[in-house]
Design a protein around this motif. Structure first.
Motif, PDB file in Angstrom:
ATOM      1  N   LEU B 229     -10.740   9.300 -10.965  1.00 42.53           N
ATOM      2  CA  LEU B 229     -11.619  10.208 -11.666  1.00 42.53           C
ATOM      3  C   LEU B 229     -12.711  10.807 -10.505  1.00 42.53           C
ATOM      4  O   LEU B 229     -13.753  10.749 -10.575  1.00 42.53           O
ATOM      5  CB  LEU B 229     -12.489   9.760 -12.535  1.00 42.53           C
ATOM      6  N   GLY B 230     -12.152  11.043  -9.257  1.00 39.84           N
ATOM      7  CA  GLY B 230     -12.882  11.683  -8.155  1.00 39.84           C
ATOM      8  C   GLY B 230     -13.554  10.880  -7.389  1.00 39.84           C
ATOM      9  O   GLY B 230     -14.539  11.200  -6.629  1.00 39.84           O
ATOM     10  N   ARG B 231     -13.524   9.559  -7.539  1.00 39.30           N
ATOM     11  CA  ARG B 231     -14.509   8.445  -6.714  1.00 39.30           C
ATOM     12  C   ARG B 231     -13.314   7.204  -6.092  1.00 39.30           C
ATOM     13  O   ARG B 231     -11.988   7.047  -6.838  1.00 39.30           O
ATOM     14  CB  ARG B 231     -15.371   7.765  -7.859  1.00 39.30           C
ATOM     15  N   ARG B 232     -13.862   6.644  -5.404  1.00 43.83           N
ATOM     16  CA  ARG B 232     -13.028   5.451  -4.945  1.00 43.83           C
ATOM     17  C   ARG B 232     -13.379   4.340  -6.062  1.00 43.83           C
ATOM     18  O   ARG B 232     -14.674   3.905  -6.046  1.00 43.83           O
ATOM     19  CB  ARG B 232     -13.550   5.001  -3.544  1.00 43.83           C
ATOM     20  N   LEU B 233     -12.315   3.953  -6.601  1.00 44.57           N
ATOM     21  CA  LEU B 233     -12.566   2.518  -7.611  1.00 44.57           C
ATOM     22  C   LEU B 233     -12.586   1.591  -6.881  1.00 44.57           C
ATOM     23  O   LEU B 233     -13.497   0.578  -7.280  1.00 44.57           O
ATOM     24  CB  LEU B 233     -11.467   2.875  -8.582  1.00 44.57           C
ATOM     25  N   ALA B 234     -11.778   1.321  -6.081  1.00 46.80           N
ATOM     26  CA  ALA B 234     -11.750  -0.008  -5.118  1.00 46.80           C
ATOM     27  C   ALA B 234     -10.954   0.052  -3.891  1.00 46.80           C
ATOM     28  O   ALA B 234     -10.246   0.952  -3.780  1.00 46.80           O
ATOM     29  CB  ALA B 234     -11.276  -1.160  -6.161  1.00 46.80           C
ATOM     30  N   ILE B 235     -11.256  -0.968  -3.035  1.00 47.76           N
ATOM     31  CA  ILE B 235     -10.264  -1.088  -2.009  1.00 47.76           C
ATOM     32  C   ILE B 235      -9.602  -2.622  -2.238  1.00 47.76           C
ATOM     33  O   ILE B 235     -10.264  -3.376  -2.319  1.00 47.76           O
ATOM     34  CB  ILE B 235     -11.103  -1.104  -0.661  1.00 47.76           C
ATOM     35  N   ILE B 236      -8.281  -2.659  -2.153  1.00 50.54           N
ATOM     36  CA  ILE B 236      -7.680  -3.922  -2.373  1.00 50.54           C
ATOM     37  C   ILE B 236      -6.888  -4.397  -1.420  1.00 50.54           C
ATOM     38  O   ILE B 236      -6.452  -3.525  -0.697  1.00 50.54           O
ATOM     39  CB  ILE B 236      -6.948  -3.859  -3.844  1.00 50.54           C
ATOM     40  N   ASP B 237      -6.653  -5.698  -1.013  1.00 48.69           N
ATOM     41  CA  ASP B 237      -5.753  -6.169  -0.075  1.00 48.69           C
ATOM     42  C   ASP B 237      -4.499  -6.245  -0.837  1.00 48.69           C
ATOM     43  O   ASP B 237      -4.492  -6.966  -1.775  1.00 48.69           O
ATOM     44  CB  ASP B 237      -6.317  -7.512   0.272  1.00 48.69           C
ATOM     45  N   PRO B 238      -3.440  -5.669  -0.227  1.00 46.92           N
ATOM     46  CA  PRO B 238      -2.244  -5.712  -1.096  1.00 46.92           C
ATOM     47  C   PRO B 238      -1.448  -6.883  -0.999  1.00 46.92           C
ATOM     48  O   PRO B 238      -0.523  -7.267  -1.844  1.00 46.92           O
ATOM     49  CB  PRO B 238      -1.264  -4.692  -0.098  1.00 46.92           C
ATOM     50  N   LYS B 239      -2.077  -8.007  -0.196  1.00 50.77           N
ATOM     51  CA  LYS B 239      -1.480  -9.258  -0.177  1.00 50.77           C
ATOM     52  C   LYS B 239      -2.045  -9.841  -1.178  1.00 50.77           C
ATOM     53  O   LYS B 239      -1.569 -11.037  -1.892  1.00 50.77           O
ATOM     54  CB  LYS B 239      -1.717  -9.978   1.112  1.00 50.77           C
ATOM     55  N   GLN B 240      -3.249  -9.688  -1.991  1.00 48.15           N
ATOM     56  CA  GLN B 240      -3.712 -10.506  -3.091  1.00 48.15           C
ATOM     57  C   GLN B 240      -3.698  -9.885  -4.313  1.00 48.15           C
ATOM     58  O   GLN B 240      -3.902 -10.390  -5.404  1.00 48.15           O
ATOM     59  CB  GLN B 240      -5.249 -10.665  -2.824  1.00 48.15           C
ATOM     60  N   TYR B 241      -3.139  -8.588  -4.372  1.00 49.82           N
ATOM     61  CA  TYR B 241      -2.813  -8.044  -5.676  1.00 49.82           C
ATOM     62  C   TYR B 241      -1.446  -7.567  -5.788  1.00 49.82           C
ATOM     63  O   TYR B 241      -0.702  -7.506  -4.710  1.00 49.82           O
ATOM     64  CB  TYR B 241      -3.485  -6.736  -5.821  1.00 49.82           C
ATOM     65  N   SER B 242      -0.839  -7.624  -7.147  1.00 50.32           N
ATOM     66  CA  SER B 242       0.502  -7.062  -7.446  1.00 50.32           C
ATOM     67  C   SER B 242       0.441  -5.624  -7.465  1.00 50.32           C
ATOM     68  O   SER B 242      -0.520  -4.989  -7.742  1.00 50.32           O
ATOM     69  CB  SER B 242       1.090  -7.935  -8.657  1.00 50.32           C
ATOM     70  N   MET B 243       1.621  -5.104  -7.393  1.00 49.03           N
ATOM     71  CA  MET B 243       1.965  -3.748  -7.705  1.00 49.03           C
ATOM     72  C   MET B 243       1.393  -3.309  -8.844  1.00 49.03           C
ATOM     73  O   MET B 243       0.608  -2.159  -9.436  1.00 49.03           O
ATOM     74  CB  MET B 243       3.330  -3.254  -7.313  1.00 49.03           C
ATOM     75  N   SER B 244       1.728  -4.058 -10.004  1.00 46.10           N
ATOM     76  CA  SER B 244       1.216  -3.546 -11.146  1.00 46.10           C
ATOM     77  C   SER B 244      -0.175  -3.720 -11.634  1.00 46.10           C
ATOM     78  O   SER B 244      -0.628  -2.659 -12.294  1.00 46.10           O
ATOM     79  CB  SER B 244       1.972  -4.419 -12.374  1.00 46.10           C
TER      80      SER B 244
END
Lengths: 347, 262
Positions: B229-244
């Motif tokens: 929605l036009g904003r940065r929602l979050a920055i995640i570390d791909p090692k700690q989150y799954s694709m889903s």
């Protein structure tokens, strides 16, 4: 660039196939050169078979062929530049006609309604002529770049305008050209044949443009603009400036062609150049330059122009009906465009 | 060399806002990318990814907000401005000139001229220098091409994209932005481009990667910027989150639990 990319890539990693070797033979510069060679052999052998005197394979005859090629050859240089940018110029023959009558008129009659008003030095008349032709090219370029109109339509318009202006300027042939306008018609002797200077001017121009296209930055940018205009713009090539330069230079070359025409015909002819646009396109296409832009060589155009002249010359010597030459040229143009089209599809 | 997130970001954007009529494409959007990282930007269609990228590479101007290049405020009025500042962009598939050869494509628009009179006055190009430089450069990227003189159209789709990526890498001094670099490529082809992107990152040049391809994003990215929605929602570390998880976040099906809140 969709789903078939993968299959295509796998085939392209294979060793060159037979068809790619065939297309190497057909593509410029080898194809047109080979073809020119073959027709020269045919016209050399034919008189031998028919027990005639060899008139084709002589220095004099080749000097004549170059002489007959000069005007359309120079027009075709400008046409090549424009076709390399994926454009086309229908106006070149009539821009040449307009330029030649203006140059001749100024040199013979000077400025003013019936002439006597103001004397114009013939050299100044020639420079004005070159200016008029360059301006015509510049206008074509402006319409193509600023109004984003298709070159075909733009030059169809300027074709009519140049034709009308020529007829408004004069409807009769302008005779009695002063010496400076005829100077290019004087000949030098090469291997015992007399070659007029204007034929050499054509050759020099071909070499100059060949060098520019091949070795200089602007030359490479002309190819890039014709090959993939968006990619050229994205890497920061000033696409519109390149196009404007191409159309203006082409106009300048048509001006030179007009000067060659004056020296050759020794008069200013308002009827001149009416089929030159198609003749110049024929030379470019037979030379293997792609109508899609970005591919081709100006030396191919020289060969293409020579092919037309050689066929005309050879058939005339064989006593054939001259209209057969036009017929054969038509077939060759279709064949050359078909080769281009097919190789485009295979990409 | 792993990215150091305590340094000044190479590019930083604060509170970028862009309206198209009444539609808010960017709504006080923040952004930063650090030296030595691959930052992926993901987001649903209409989340403002491409508007953000266009603002960063000069293709459009934000209505408000500020962009900093290595801490200094910059205003790009055109892609040329951004390019002159050292920011290169690789576009999906418009980027190469098929009839020109590899060397010519690498140097397109930036041809090396011959020294002295020949270059300065006649504007002659220096083929030999360009060929040697492009051979060395391709070798340094471990990008294998036998002959730099073949026309680009005779290359595979992956190799072509590789040429486009290499060209940007050769001239980018600050950062490379890649918009869907593997979108048009098959599996094997993509592999080549992904390796190239990693190679560029390892040389220290940060890469901003926009992609819909989650496996590619999760394989390559050091951090993932989720745009919504036009904003940065979050920055995640791909090692700690799954694709889903990432997909759920970017579509709004799931809200942030312990992602780095911004």
């Amino acid at each position: 660039m969709t789903t078939h990319t993968l299959e295509k890539s796998e085939s392209s990693e294979a060793i060159p196939t037979r068809s790619s070797r065939l297309s190497l033979l057909l593509t410029p510069p080898f194809g047109p050169l080979l073809f020119l060679f073959i027709i020269c052999v045919i016209f050399t052998v034919l008189p031998l078979l028919r027990g005639q005197e060899q008139r084709f394979l002589t220095v004099q005859n080749f000097a004549l062929i170059f002489q007959q090629t000069a005007v359309v050859g120079v027009l075709a240089i400008g046409q090549t530049l424009i076709i390399l940018t994926a454009g086309i110029d229908l106006s070149n023959g009539l821009v040449m006609a307009l330029t030649s009558v203006i140059t001749a008129g100024l040199a013979v009659h000077g400025f003013g309604p019936r002439g006597e008003a103001l004397y114009v030095d013939p050299i100044v008349a020639m420079l004005i002529g070159l200016g008029v032709a360059s301006l015509a090219g510049f206008i074509n370029g402006l319409l193509v770049t600023r109004l984003k109109l298709p070159p075909f339509i733009v030059t169809l318009g300027t074709l009519n305008i140049a034709f009308a202006l020529t007829r408004m300027y004069t409807t009769t042939t302008i005779n009695g050209l002063p010496q400076p306008l005829l100077a290019l018609g004087s000949a030098i002797t090469v291997f015992g044949a007399r070659v007029p200077l204007y034929a050499l001017v054509m050759l020099v121009l071909f070499f100059v443009v060949w060098f520019i296209l091949r070795e200089t930055r602007i030359g490479r940018h002309i190819y890039a603009v014709g090959d993939n205009r968006e990619a050229a713009a994205l890497v920061g090539i000033p696409v519109n400036r390149v196009l404007l330069l191409v159309y203006t230079s082409a106009g300048f070359l048509y001006g030179i062609a007009a000067l060659l025409l004056l020296a050759r015909q020794e008069n200013g002819d308002p009827q001149a150049g009416q089929t030159s646009n198609l003749e110049s396109i024929t030379a470019v296409v037979l030379g293997g330059t792609s109508l899609f832009g970005g591919r081709g060589h100006v030396m191919g155009t020289l060969i293409g122009a020579l092919v037309v002249s050689v066929i005309r010359n050879g058939l005339t010597q064989q006593g054939a009906n001259p209209i057969i030459q036009t017929f054969i040229t038509g077939i060759l143009v279709i064949a050359a465009v078909a080769v281009d089209q097919l190789s485009q599809r295979s990409r | 060399m792993p990215a150091d997130y305590t340094t000044t970001p190479v590019i930083e954007a604060r509170s970028l806002t862009k309206y198209f009529g009444h539609v808010v494409a960017l709504d006080r959007c923040d952004f930063e990318v650090y030296a030595g990282e691959i930052l992926a930007i993901i987001g649903d269609n209409g989340a403002g990814k491409s508007t953000l990228i266009k603002a960063l590479c000069g293709a459009l101007q934000p209505d408000s907000g500020q962009i900093f290049l290595e801490g200094k405020p910059v205003h790009f009025r055109s892609p040329m401005d951004a390019r002159n500042a050292g920011i290169e962009t690789v576009y999906q598939n418009l980027a190469v000139s098929p009839a020109l050869n590899i060397t010519e494509n690498l140097f397109l628009g930036r041809e090396v001229l011959r020294p002295g009179f020949l270059g300065r006055v006649l504007r002659m190009i220096d083929r030999k220098t360009m060929r040697t430089q492009s051979e060395e450069f391709m070798k340094s990227l471990k990008f294998r091409i036998q002959d730099m003189n073949v026309s680009v159209e005779s290359l595979s789709g992956g190799q072509r994209q590789g040429v486009a990526v290499a060209r940007s890498a050769a001239f980018a001094r600050k950062v490379i932005i890649m918009d869907e670099p593997t979108a048009a490529l098959g599996v094997k082809e993509s592999r080549m481009v992904l390796d190239l992107i990693r190679e560029i990152r390892d040389r220290g040049l940060p890469v901003i990667l926009i992609s819909h391809n989650m496996p590619h994003v999760f394989e390559l990215a050091d951090r993932v910027h989720i745009q919504r929605l036009g904003r940065r929602l979050a920055i995640i570390d791909p090692k700690q989150y799954s694709m889903s998880d990432a997909v759920a976040l970017m579509t709004g099906a799931k809200t942030l639990a312990n992602a780095e809140q911004v």
